[in-house]
Design an enzyme around this catalytic site. Structure first.
Site, short mmCIF file in Angstrom:
data_model
loop_
_atom_site.label_atom_id
_atom_site.label_comp_id
_atom_site.label_asym_id
_atom_site.label_seq_id
_atom_site.Cartn_x
_atom_site.Cartn_y
_atom_site.Cartn_z
N GLN A 189 0.84 -1.21 0.00
CA GLN A 189 0.00 0.00 0.00
C GLN A 189 0.87 1.26 0.00
O GLN A 189 1.58 1.50 0.97
CB GLN A 189 -0.86 -0.02 1.27
N GLY A 190 0.79 2.05 -1.04
CA GLY A 190 1.58 3.28 -1.12
C GLY A 190 0.74 4.50 -0.82
O GLY A 190 0.35 5.23 -1.75
N TYR A 191 0.44 4.71 0.44
CA TYR A 191 -0.34 5.89 0.85
C TYR A 191 0.58 6.92 1.53
O TYR A 191 0.75 8.02 1.07
CB TYR A 191 -1.44 5.49 1.85
N SER A 192 1.18 6.53 2.71
CA SER A 192 1.90 7.50 3.54
C SER A 192 3.16 8.01 2.86
O SER A 192 3.80 7.30 2.09
CB SER A 192 2.31 6.85 4.86
N SER B 93 4.57 -1.28 4.10
CA SER B 93 4.73 -2.66 4.58
C SER B 93 4.86 -3.61 3.40
O SER B 93 4.14 -3.45 2.39
CB SER B 93 3.53 -3.09 5.43
N GLU C 172 -9.23 -1.75 5.06
CA GLU C 172 -8.04 -1.92 5.89
C GLU C 172 -8.42 -1.93 7.38
O GLU C 172 -7.93 -2.72 8.16
CB GLU C 172 -7.03 -0.79 5.62
C1 LIG Z 1 3.39 -0.95 11.49
C2 LIG Z 1 3.00 0.09 10.50
C3 LIG Z 1 2.73 -0.27 9.20
C4 LIG Z 1 2.38 0.70 8.26
N1 LIG Z 1 2.16 0.29 6.97
C5 LIG Z 1 1.86 1.22 6.05
C6 LIG Z 1 1.69 0.83 4.68
O1 LIG Z 1 1.83 -0.35 4.33
N2 LIG Z 1 1.41 1.79 3.78
C7 LIG Z 1 1.24 3.10 4.12
O2 LIG Z 1 0.95 3.90 3.25
N3 LIG Z 1 1.43 3.50 5.40
C8 LIG Z 1 1.73 2.60 6.37
N4 LIG Z 1 1.92 2.99 7.67
C9 LIG Z 1 1.86 4.42 7.99
C10 LIG Z 1 0.66 4.83 8.82
O3 LIG Z 1 -0.52 4.87 8.06
C11 LIG Z 1 0.98 6.19 9.45
O4 LIG Z 1 2.08 6.00 10.32
C12 LIG Z 1 -0.18 6.75 10.22
O5 LIG Z 1 -1.22 7.12 9.36
C13 LIG Z 1 0.24 7.97 11.08
O6 LIG Z 1 0.94 8.90 10.30
P1 LIG Z 1 2.35 9.48 10.79
O7 LIG Z 1 3.22 8.35 11.16
O8 LIG Z 1 2.83 10.43 9.75
O9 LIG Z 1 2.02 10.26 12.14
P2 LIG Z 1 1.41 11.73 12.26
O10 LIG Z 1 0.26 11.86 11.32
O11 LIG Z 1 2.51 12.71 12.18
O12 LIG Z 1 0.82 11.69 13.74
C14 LIG Z 1 1.64 11.94 14.90
C15 LIG Z 1 0.73 11.93 16.12
O13 LIG Z 1 -0.23 13.01 16.04
C16 LIG Z 1 -1.55 12.51 16.16
N5 LIG Z 1 -2.45 13.27 15.27
C17 LIG Z 1 -2.19 13.62 13.98
N6 LIG Z 1 -3.26 14.29 13.47
C18 LIG Z 1 -4.20 14.33 14.46
C19 LIG Z 1 -5.53 14.89 14.54
N7 LIG Z 1 -6.09 15.49 13.49
N8 LIG Z 1 -6.20 14.73 15.71
C20 LIG Z 1 -5.63 14.10 16.79
N9 LIG Z 1 -4.37 13.57 16.75
C21 LIG Z 1 -3.67 13.67 15.62
C22 LIG Z 1 -1.48 11.06 15.72
O14 LIG Z 1 -2.52 10.29 16.29
C23 LIG Z 1 -0.11 10.64 16.25
O15 LIG Z 1 -0.21 10.30 17.62
C24 LIG Z 1 2.29 2.06 8.63
C25 LIG Z 1 2.56 2.43 9.94
C26 LIG Z 1 2.92 1.47 10.86
C27 LIG Z 1 3.25 1.92 12.27
#
Ligand SMILES: Cc1cc2nc3c(=O)[nH]c(=O)nc-3n(C[C@H](O)[C@H](O)[C@H](O)COP(=O)(O)OP(=O)(O)OC[C@H]3O[C@@H](n4cnc5c(N)ncnc54)[C@H](O)[C@@H]3O)c2cc1C
Length: 397
Positions: free
Chosen positions: A129-132, A164, A247
């Site tokens: 999945q290429g989202y983040s 992932s 998901e």
């Molecule tokens: C094990 C694992 C597997 C993953 N696999 C994939 C994958 O296969 N493909 C993919 O695309 N991504 C993947 N991800 C990424 C995942 O989707 C992101 O890590 C997640 O969406 C959070 O984004 P971030 O890490 O940039 O944190 P941030 O968005 O920077 O968040 C940091 C903190 O701020 C809080 N926060 C942010 N915005 C708000 C808000 N509006 N209100 C309240 N709190 C908020 C969050 O809850 C968090 O605690 C994976 C992540 C993990 C840990």
């Protein structure tokens, strides 16, 4: 909600139970959840999924034209329950089966369905999945990976992160910006990209578990046929959300949770504390009872959702509720195991005194990641509050 099986369903349950007893592969005692850099483990995972598929137990509800059986949802539920009961290994191609597959069935072209669905079922093609992106996680719509349409193909440049399984995936479903001038949710498209395309570089990232479960993925002038666009140009946000819904359902599934609870109860009965099994300690018994009730509640919630599906009712915010509660529950189960183990808790794989192959400390760290992946707990709470409880929307920058 009707919890009883019909006579036919009971017969099917016996058939599945018998098949699993005859065919289940031996599990490594210290198998780690993210340890997919070992090609033998990938080959084993693919072999197991293929075997399950040939027995007719994978994505049974998918249409026959694409390799499914058009079976009703109860049959797949029975298979899932029997897999929990037998402690069977999960499926290696889950992102294909539970995320992009259902999205293509609903929104893909006929050509995309025929091309991609059969190899997803057999695990011949693994998806990621290429989202983040760096800077675009919770605020996913701010993503910047650019795709320019030139004639009949897109040219993609940018970077994804936390992807992932990318190190062994064959395909990636990817969100790209196709109109940088449009409001951020309206300039995104959903592309299917072959991971073997020239210009893609994958760099594994090692997590605190010690495994490289996710990766950075770089795109440099990657050419993607226009036919790989899912949905309309600049209409990717709708499709992205359809996949996110699937998901959250996947991450909110209690299949793994029930297996982990079984393991925790076994540990409490067999691990000694002060000359008695840990399960004899009243404080631990109370904690185990609390966890078992939470697991049972989520199992019943899954049945409630199943009833909604069978009656054609909209799931609403159910996927966010399951994702929020189940991922936190998974982490609490692992934490309880570490507390039961006391000073043995941190002993990892390779240490001869480690319990259960040293999987508990890894599970503790791994399950923390699942609280974040697929949208963090805070984001799920926002969705539940705004879309489920009709509370005012949060103020956004
Ligand atoms: C094990 C694992 C597997 C993953 N696999 C994939 C994958 O296969 N493909 C993919 O695309 N991504 C993947 N991800 C990424 C995942 O989707 C992101 O890590 C997640 O969406 C959070 O984004 P971030 O890490 O940039 O944190 P941030 O968005 O920077 O968040 C940091 C903190 O701020 C809080 N926060 C942010 N915005 C708000 C808000 N509006 N209100 C309240 N709190 C908020 C969050 O809850 C968090 O605690 C994976 C992540 C993990 C840990």
């Amino acid at each position: 909600m009707d919890l009883s099986y019909s006579p036919e369903e009971h017969a099917f349950q016996r058939e599945v139970r018998g098949w699993l007893a005859r065919n289940m592969p031996k599990r490594e005692p210290d198998e780690r959840p993210l340890d997919f850099h070992d090609p033998r483990r990938i080959a084993r995972g693919k072999g197991w999924q293929r075997k399950l598929y040939e027995a007719g137990y994978v994505a049974m509800g998918w249409p026959r034209d694409y390799g499914g059986q058009g079976a009703d949802v109860m049959r797949q539920t029975i298979v899932n329950e029997e897999m929990v009961r037998a402690r069977a290994p999960g499926l290696i191609g889950l992102m294909g089966i539970q995320m992009v597959g259902p999205t293509l069935i609903a929104h893909g072209t006929e050509q995309q369905r025929r091309r991609h669905l059969p190899p997803i079922l057999t695990a011949e093609e693994i998806w990621c999945q290429g989202y983040s992106e760096p800077g675009s996680g919770s605020d996913l719509a701010s993503l910047r990976t650019r795709a320019e349409l030139r004639g009949d193909e897109f040219v993609v440049n940018g970077q994804k992160v936390w992807t992932s399984n990318a190190q062994f995936a064959d395909w990636i479903f990817c969100l790209v910006r196709t109109d940088p001038d449009a409001p951020k949710h309206r300039g995104i498209s959903y592309l299917l990209i072959d991971m073997k395309s020239p210009g893609i570089t994958v760099r594994p990232l090692v997590q605190m578990t010690g495994d490289a479960g996710f990766n950075e993925v770089f795109f440099e002038d990657v050419r993607v046929p226009r036919a790989n666009l899912v949905g309309g140009l600049n209409d990717g946000w709708t499709i992205a959300n359809a996949t996110l819904f699937h998901e959250r359902n996947m991450l909110g599934s209690t299949t793994r949770t029930q297996q982990v609870l079984q393991g925790l109860l076994r540990l409490a009965r067999t691990h000694g504390r002060a000359g008695r099994p840990a399960s004899a300690d009243p404080a631990i018994r109370r904690r185990l009872a609390d966890l078992a009730i939470r697991v049972e509640t989520m199992k019943l919630e899954a049945y409630r959702q199943l009833t909604d599906t069978l009656r054609g009712r909209s799931p609403g915010i159910a996927a966010s509720v399951s994702k929020l509660v189940t991922t936190e529950l998974n982490h609490d189960l692992a934490e309880a195991a570490l507390d039961i183990l006391g000073s043995y808790g941190p002993l990892a794989r390779g240490n001869r005194r480690a319990r259960d192959g040293g999987t508990w400390p890894v599970d503790f760290m791994f399950t923390l990641g699942l609280i974040i992946g697929g949208g963090t707990s805070q984001i799920q709470k926002n969705i539940i509050a705004e879309r489920g409880l009709a509370m005012p929307r949060e103020l956004r920058a």
